[in-house]
Design a protein around this motif. Structure first.
Motif, short mmCIF file in Angstrom:
data_model
loop_
_atom_site.label_atom_id
_atom_site.label_comp_id
_atom_site.label_asym_id
_atom_site.label_seq_id
_atom_site.Cartn_x
_atom_site.Cartn_y
_atom_site.Cartn_z
N GLY A 36 0.79 -1.21 0.00
CA GLY A 36 0.00 0.00 0.00
C GLY A 36 0.82 1.26 0.00
N TRP A 37 0.15 2.34 -0.33
CA TRP A 37 0.69 3.69 -0.21
C TRP A 37 0.00 4.40 0.94
N TYR A 38 0.77 5.20 1.63
CA TYR A 38 0.28 5.97 2.77
C TYR A 38 0.84 7.38 2.65
N GLU A 47 -1.95 8.47 7.01
CA GLU A 47 -3.20 7.87 6.58
C GLU A 47 -2.96 6.96 5.39
N TRP A 48 -3.82 5.97 5.27
CA TRP A 48 -3.77 5.06 4.15
C TRP A 48 -4.31 5.73 2.90
N VAL A 49 -3.70 5.45 1.73
CA VAL A 49 -4.11 6.06 0.47
C VAL A 49 -4.65 5.00 -0.50
N ALA A 50 -3.89 3.92 -0.68
CA ALA A 50 -4.28 2.91 -1.68
C ALA A 50 -3.63 1.58 -1.34
N VAL A 51 -4.24 0.50 -1.82
CA VAL A 51 -3.70 -0.84 -1.60
C VAL A 51 -3.86 -1.65 -2.89
N ILE A 52 -2.91 -2.55 -3.11
CA ILE A 52 -3.01 -3.49 -4.21
C ILE A 52 -2.67 -4.88 -3.66
N THR A 53 -3.54 -5.83 -3.95
CA THR A 53 -3.33 -7.19 -3.46
C THR A 53 -2.42 -7.96 -4.40
N SER A 54 -2.08 -9.16 -3.99
CA SER A 54 -1.21 -10.01 -4.81
C SER A 54 -1.88 -10.35 -6.15
N ARG A 55 -3.18 -10.34 -6.18
CA ARG A 55 -3.91 -10.66 -7.41
C ARG A 55 -4.20 -9.42 -8.25
N PRO A 101 0.29 -2.17 7.36
CA PRO A 101 1.71 -1.82 7.45
C PRO A 101 2.43 -2.50 8.59
N THR A 102 3.75 -2.70 8.38
CA THR A 102 4.64 -3.22 9.40
C THR A 102 5.50 -2.07 9.92
#
Length: 116
Positions: A36-38, A47-55, A101-102
């Protein structure tokens, strides 16, 4: 070594575009990992902006939906954030990380400033 390196930020006028990149070490960029982007604006929480999964499925914060596009290239361990129709309120330091996030993976980020 765990490493995330963001790049591509800069100063842009309202309505302009930027493309951010995030190069990840192989230990992070597992093809099964969601990424993801934050962002963190001055005086505000990250803050969280966007996420992309493995698929390749994507999701976006309401504030950027329709303007930002997240993508990933597994061959080069990199994710991207294409930002169009930028607004002054998009001004922030942008970070990439796993999603969720880690804590120990936060990099230096890349500054995006939207101003005329």
């Amino acid at each position: 070594q765990v490493q995330l390196v963001e790049s591509g930020g800069g100063l842009v006028q309202p309505g302009g575009s930027l493309r951010l990149s995030c190069a990840a070490s192989r230990s992070i960029f597992n093809i099964y990992t969601s990424l993801g982007w934050y962002r963190q604006a001055p005086g505000k929480l990250r803050e969280w902006v966007a996420v992309i999964t493995s698929r390749g499925s994507t999701n976006y914060a309401d504030s950027v939906k329709g303007r930002f596009t997240i993508s990933r290239d597994n061959a080069v361990n990199t994710i991207y954030l294409q930002m169009n129709s930028l607004k002054p309120e998009d001004t922030a330091v942008y970070y990439c990380n796993k999603h969720p996030p880690t804590t120990g993976y936060w990099g230096q980020g890349t500054q995006v400033t939207v101003s005329s």
